[in-house]
Design a protein around this motif. Structure first.
Motif, PDB file in Angstrom:
ATOM      1  N   CYS A 237       9.910 -20.457  41.299  1.00  0.00           N
ATOM      2  CA  CYS A 237       9.219 -19.731  42.366  1.00  0.00           C
ATOM      3  C   CYS A 237      10.045 -18.485  42.688  1.00  0.00           C
ATOM      4  O   CYS A 237      11.172 -18.596  43.169  1.00  0.00           O
ATOM      5  N   CYS A 240      10.869 -18.221  46.710  1.00  0.00           N
ATOM      6  CA  CYS A 240      11.883 -19.130  47.276  1.00  0.00           C
ATOM      7  C   CYS A 240      13.129 -19.203  46.384  1.00  0.00           C
ATOM      8  O   CYS A 240      14.115 -19.802  46.776  1.00  0.00           O
ATOM      9  N   HIS A 249       3.509 -22.897  43.985  1.00  0.00           N
ATOM     10  CA  HIS A 249       4.552 -23.516  44.801  1.00  0.00           C
ATOM     11  C   HIS A 249       4.016 -23.931  46.174  1.00  0.00           C
ATOM     12  O   HIS A 249       2.953 -23.482  46.599  1.00  0.00           O
ATOM     13  N   CYS A 251       4.883 -22.946  48.881  1.00  0.00           N
ATOM     14  CA  CYS A 251       4.787 -21.762  49.739  1.00  0.00           C
ATOM     15  C   CYS A 251       3.536 -20.939  49.427  1.00  0.00           C
ATOM     16  O   CYS A 251       3.251 -19.963  50.118  1.00  0.00           O
ATOM     17  N   THR A 253       3.020 -19.343  46.457  1.00  0.00           N
ATOM     18  CA  THR A 253       3.293 -18.358  45.404  1.00  0.00           C
ATOM     19  C   THR A 253       3.036 -18.959  44.024  1.00  0.00           C
ATOM     20  O   THR A 253       3.367 -20.120  43.789  1.00  0.00           O
TER      21      THR A 253
HETATM   22 ZN   LIG Z   1       8.016 -20.829  46.873  1.00  0.00          ZN
END
Ligand SMILES: [Zn+2]
Length: 288
Positions: A237, A240, A249, A251, A253
């Motif tokens: 990722c 991160c 991910h 998050c 992404t």
């Molecule tokens: Zn991430």
């Protein structure tokens, strides 16, 4: 030895349990189909003892998946799949045991019963270790480099995880031996009735069997960790700056392919570790 009555019982038992698991959100639709196929194969070719062993694995694994669910969510999990098992997750755990049941139907050797139990022991050890190892206080180490890595990393082991894997393997070995003993004790009482078809005599499973299955199961879970560290597909990722199994991910992404073999995901690793456990059990049975 086998009959339409046992095939019917195999189908009904698999249908009922898989659909129940689906309603409890333990399985997706396709995961339910895979569970029915694996369950019915194992029951039809091995008998109720084999089916019960798969059932023990499934129930204990589901219980541990839900154990301390909140604490586990805090450890950012980098696995690519969640707790509801899909077709490939079920197949990864069920294919090797079903294969052993087929081999046993063709050649009812005690080695194939041990191989079956070892395959179940390996996937059970891996699931227990994954679900409980995440709760360990210290960071786990990669088996290949011995470096400490974040919790939840594929291929990483902790002393808690190893202990749990041993316990998970022993649990399956002892369950298999007890169920086989129970079946063989009561089967003769039904010998004269049509129900006898439902209680095929199982190979005698004593101390050597328990030892073989436990050792083979732990071997399988070590193979799981080594393959997880060496060849399992891993992504990166960029936001991160973290390794993950996910293509998108947590998050949000989109991740980049970073290491391992593209076709090897966690399911492939699980399947190969179950095969390794089964092969180890066949080898050990022949050696003892
Ligand atoms: Zn991430």
């Amino acid at each position: 030895m086998f009959s339409y009555l046992s095939y019917l019982a195999a189908l009904i038992a698999s249908l009922v349990l898989a659909i129940y698991a689906f309603t409890k959100r333990e399985l997706t639709e396709t995961g339910t189909v895979a569970a029915i196929m694996a369950g019915a194969t194992v029951f039809a070719f091995g008998g109720w003892v084999w089916f019960a062993l798969m059932f023990f694995f499934f129930v204990s694994s589901s219980a541990f998946t839900h154990y301390k669910e909140k604490a586990k969510k805090k450890v950012a999990r980098e696995f690519d799949k969640g707790g509801v098992r899909d077709f490939w997750q079920v197949a990864a755990n069920g294919l090797a045991p079903a294969g052993c049941a087929l081999l046993y139907a063709l050649n009812p050797s005690p080695a194939f019963f041990a191989a079956f139990a070892a395959a179940v022991a390996a996937v059970n050890a891996d699931t227990w270790a994954t679900e409980l190892g995440v709760l360990a206080e210290s960071k786990p180490r990669l088996l290949t480099t011995l470096r400490r890595v974040p919790k939840g990393t594929s291929g990483a082991v902790s002393s808690l995880g190893l202990g749990v894997a041993l316990g998970g393997s022993l649990f399956v070995a002892l369950s298999a031996a007890s169920l086989a003993w129970l079946n063989n004790y009561f089967a003769p009482l039904l010998a004269a009735s049509p129900l006898a078809q439902l209680f095929p005599v199982q190979p005698a499973a004593g101390l050597a069997f328990v030892l073989v299955v436990t050792v083979a199961g732990v071997t399988g879970s070590l193979v799981d960790s080594i393959l997880g560290a060496l060849v399992q597909r891993m992504h990166w990722c960029p936001k991160c700056r973290k390794l993950t199994e996910r293509e998108v991910h947590t998050c949000g992404t989109r991740t980049e392919f970073r290491q391992g073999l593209r076709w090897v995901d966690n399911d492939v690793v699980n399947f190969l570790s179950a095969v390794a456990a089964a092969a180890t059990a066949v080898g050990l049975t022949a050696a003892l």
